[in-house]
Scaffold this active site. Structure first.
Site, PDB file in Angstrom:
ATOM      1  N   GLY A 132       0.821  -1.199   0.000  1.00 33.03           N
ATOM      2  CA  GLY A 132       0.000   0.000   0.000  1.00 33.03           C
ATOM      3  C   GLY A 132       0.851   1.244   0.000  1.00 33.03           C
ATOM      4  O   GLY A 132       2.080   1.189  -0.105  1.00 33.03           O
ATOM      5  N   VAL A 135       4.720   1.122   0.893  1.00 35.06           N
ATOM      6  CA  VAL A 135       4.959   0.017   1.824  1.00 35.06           C
ATOM      7  C   VAL A 135       4.952  -1.287   1.034  1.00 35.06           C
ATOM      8  O   VAL A 135       4.028  -1.543   0.248  1.00 35.06           O
ATOM      9  CB  VAL A 135       3.894  -0.026   2.937  1.00 35.06           C
ATOM     10  CG1 VAL A 135       4.218  -1.147   3.924  1.00 35.06           C
ATOM     11  CG2 VAL A 135       3.806   1.306   3.655  1.00 35.06           C
ATOM     12  N   ASP A 142      -3.132  11.268  12.778  1.00 31.51           N
ATOM     13  CA  ASP A 142      -3.804  10.763  11.572  1.00 31.51           C
ATOM     14  C   ASP A 142      -4.478   9.425  11.856  1.00 31.51           C
ATOM     15  O   ASP A 142      -4.363   8.479  11.079  1.00 31.51           O
ATOM     16  CB  ASP A 142      -2.814  10.630  10.418  1.00 31.51           C
ATOM     17  CG  ASP A 142      -3.508  10.424   9.072  1.00 31.51           C
ATOM     18  OD1 ASP A 142      -4.664  10.863   8.931  1.00 31.51           O
ATOM     19  OD2 ASP A 142      -2.897   9.819   8.176  1.00 31.51           O
ATOM     20  N   GLY A 172       1.253   5.006   2.082  1.00 33.85           N
ATOM     21  CA  GLY A 172       0.897   5.887   3.184  1.00 33.85           C
ATOM     22  C   GLY A 172       1.292   7.308   2.863  1.00 33.85           C
ATOM     23  O   GLY A 172       1.817   7.613   1.782  1.00 33.85           O
ATOM     24  N   GLY A 173       1.021   8.195   3.820  1.00 33.40           N
ATOM     25  CA  GLY A 173       1.334   9.596   3.597  1.00 33.40           C
ATOM     26  C   GLY A 173       2.817   9.849   3.429  1.00 33.40           C
ATOM     27  O   GLY A 173       3.211  10.839   2.832  1.00 33.40           O
TER      28      GLY A 173
END
Length: 467
Positions: free
Chosen positions: A16, A23, A131, A18-19
Site C-alpha cells: 500500500g 509500503v 492521523d 501511506g502519507g
C-alpha cells in the site's frame, strides 16, 4: 521495485501507500523472515525536513513498546534509498473489517479497548498520532489490533510547527498544510491550530462511531463540505442506528466528539477505562442494551451549546423550580417524622479492578452515600445490612426493587488505583430504565469529598432539598 533487492531485503509485493511513502512486503534474506518495508520516495528523500520526519517516525514508534502498536525493526539506507523495516501484519485494515451495519458488540469491545489502550500508551509518552483512521488500524488473523503509520506523529513539545490554515482535500502531509485525513480530523485540526492528545481523542471518537454504525460520521461531496460538517454538525447518537447497543456506549462516544477540547475526555486513559468498565458490565449482565433519546445524550455531553440544549435547560429550570416549590411546601406541611415519599437502595459499588483487596473502597463510598441520603427530607433509604446481603446474588435493579420494595436503585462500578474512577447510575427499579448516570474521578486521599460529590449529584437529579 517488486523483484529488486535493497540492502539484504528482497521486495516481494506492494502492500500500500501511506502519507510518507510506499509500503512493501519484503524478505530479509539474512534472517529468512518476511517484514514490511516502507520506502521514502526519491523526490521526498531530497528534502531534509521530510527525511528528518521519516526518521523521527521510526524513533517515535520504536519507543512505544505496546502489543497493539506496530514494531519497528530498523531505519536504514541502501543504494541511495531511505527506508525502515517493521513487523509484517497479516490481516486487514479496520475499514475492511467493519460490516455495513457495524460490528457485533463482542467484536466491538475486542477492537475498541486495545485501540484506546494503544493510543493512551502513546499519549503517556507525549506522542500524538495526528492521523488516526480505520486505514491505519490493522486487525490481524488472530483478531489482534495494531496501530500503524505514526508518520504524522509529533512529540508534544515545542519544536518546528508545520501546521497552517490551508484547507485540506485528502490525506495531507506536506509542509505548510494541515496534516491528517479530512473525515477523521478534529475541529481544531481542520482550523490549523496547534493540536495535542485531545485531537486524537476526537479522531478516536469518529472511528468508534464508525465501528458501531458501519457508517462514516462526517461526509460531504467535497472536502470543504466535510470540513463544514466537522465544525458544525452535531453527531446523532449511535442508538438511533443501533438500538441493540448499550446506551452508555453512546454516551462515551458522544463525550469523545464534543467540539470544545476542554469538554472532551481529558485523557485517553479515562476513555479507555470507561470502555473497559462498560465491557465488563455488559459481560456480567449489569448493563442493558437499548435506545437513548437525543435529550439524554445532550445531558451527557458536557459543553454542548446547541439551541436544543439551551431550550432543554430552560425547560428543566422551570420544572426544577416547580418541583422545589412543591417539595418545600410539602416539607413545611408534613410532620418531621413522616416517612419519605421516595424509597431508594444503595448497592455496594462493584470492584472492577480485579483485586479483591480494593473492594473496601466501593463499600465505603456506598456506605457514605447511605448515611448522607438518609438525611434528605422526602427520601427513605434502605439500611446497609439489607443491601449488603444482596451483593453476591448479581441481581438486576428490577430484582432488587422487588426484593426490597424500593423505587430506585443506586449502583456503580469502581476502578481504584493511585486515583479512583467511578461510574454511578440511578435506575428506576420498576422499569429497569436508567434515570441518571455520571462519572467521577478523585484522589484516594479525598474519598469523602468524592462521596459527597456523588450524593449531591443524586439529590440534584431527584430535585430534593437536603435538610
Amino acid at each position: 521495485m517488486i523483484g529488486q533487492t535493497v540492502g539484504h531485503y528482497k521486495i516481494l509485493d506492494r502492500l500500500g501507500k501511506g502519507g510518507m511513502g510506499e509500503v512493501y512486503r519484503a524478505e530479509d534474506v539474512t534472517l529468512k523472515r518476511q517484514i514490511a518495508l516502507k520506502v521514502l520516495p526519491p523526490d521526498l528523500a531530497g528534502s531534509q525536513q521530510r527525511l528528518k520526519r521519516f526518521r523521527r517516525e521510526a524513533e517515535v514508534v520504536a519507543s512505544l513498546n505496546h502489543p497493539n502498536i506496530v514494531v519497528i525493526h530498523s531505519v536504514e539506507e541502501a543504494d541511495g534509498i531511505n527506508f525502515l523495516t517493521m513487523e509484517l501484519i497479516e490481516g486487514k485494515p479496520l475499514n475492511r473489517v467493519i460490516p455495513a451495519g457495524g460490528l457485533p458488540l463482542d467484536e466491538y469491545f475486542e477492537i475498541a479497548v486495545p485501540l484506546a489502550d494503544a493510543l493512551s500508551a502513546a499519549h503517556e509518552k507525549g506522542i500524538v498520532h495526528r492521523d488516526l483512521k480505520p486505514d491505519n488500524i490493522m486487525v490481524n488473523d488472530r483478531g489482534t489490533v495494531k496501530v500503524l503509520d505514526f508518520g504524522l506523529a509529533k512529540l508534544a513539545s515545542p519544536e518546528e510547527s508545520i501546521d497552517s490554515t490551508n484547507l485540506p482535500t485528502e490525506t495531507l502531509t506536506n509542509q505548510g498544510q494541515i496534516q491528517g485525513t479530512v473525515p477523521y480530523m478534529s475541529p481544531e485540526q481542520v482550523r490549523g491550530r496547534e493540536i495535542d492528545h485531545q485531537s486524537d481523542i476526537f479522531s478516536l471518537g469518529v472511528v468508534l462511531h464508525e465501528m458501531a454504525t458501519g457508517r462514516r460520521l462526517f461526509r460531504g461531496e467535497s472536502s470543504a463540505d466535510t470540513v463544514t460538517a466537522i465544525l458544525t454538525k452535531e453527531p446523532k447518537p449511535i442508538s438511533e442506528v443501533r438500538p441493540d447497543l448499550p446506551f452508555h456506549l453512546s454516551r462515551i462516544i458522544s463525550h469523545s466528539l464534543v467540539k470544545e477540547q476542554d469538554h472532551r475526555y481529558q485523557s485517553t486513559k479515562d476513555l479507555r477505562d470507561e470502555l473497559e468498565g462498560l465491557k465488563r458490565e455488559v459481560e456480567t449482565g449489569r448493563i442493558r442494551t437499548g435506545s437513548l433519546s437525543q435529550e439524554d445524550v445532550d445531558i451527557g455531553q458536557v459543553g454542548r451549546r446547541s439551541r436544543k440544549w439551551k431550550i432543554a435547560g430552560a425547560v428543566a429550570l422551570v420544572v426544577l423550580l416547580a418541583v422545589v416549590v412543591a417539595v418545600v411546601v410539602r416539607i413545611l406541611t408534613k410532620p418531621p417524622t413522616m416517612t419519605g415519599d421516595k424509597v431508594i437502595a444503595v448497592l455496594p459499588f462493584e470492584n472492577l479492578t480485579g483485586d479483591p483487596s480494593q473492594s473496601y473502597v466501593g463499600e465505603g463510598l456506598a456506605a457514605g452515600m447511605i448515611t448522607q441520603l438518609s438525611e434528605v427530607s422526602g427520601l427513605s433509604v434502605v439500611g446497609r445490612s439489607e443491601t449488603w446481603s444482596l451483593r453476591d446474588e448479581n441481581l438486576s435493579a428490577r430484582q432488587v426493587g422487588k426484593r426490597l420494595g424500593v423505587e430506585m436503585v443506586v449502583e456503580g462500578g469502581l476502578l481504584a488505583g493511585e486515583g479512583v474512577r467511578a461510574n454511578v447510575t440511578l435506575t428506576d427499579a420498576q422499569t429497569g430504565l436508567v434515570l441518571w448516570s455520571d462519572n467521577f474521578v478523585g484522589d484516594r486521599t479525598r474519598l469523602i469529598e468524592l462521596q459527597k460529590q456523588m450524593t449531591r449529584q443524586v439529590t440534584r437529579y431527584l430535585s430534593i432539598t437536603v435538610s
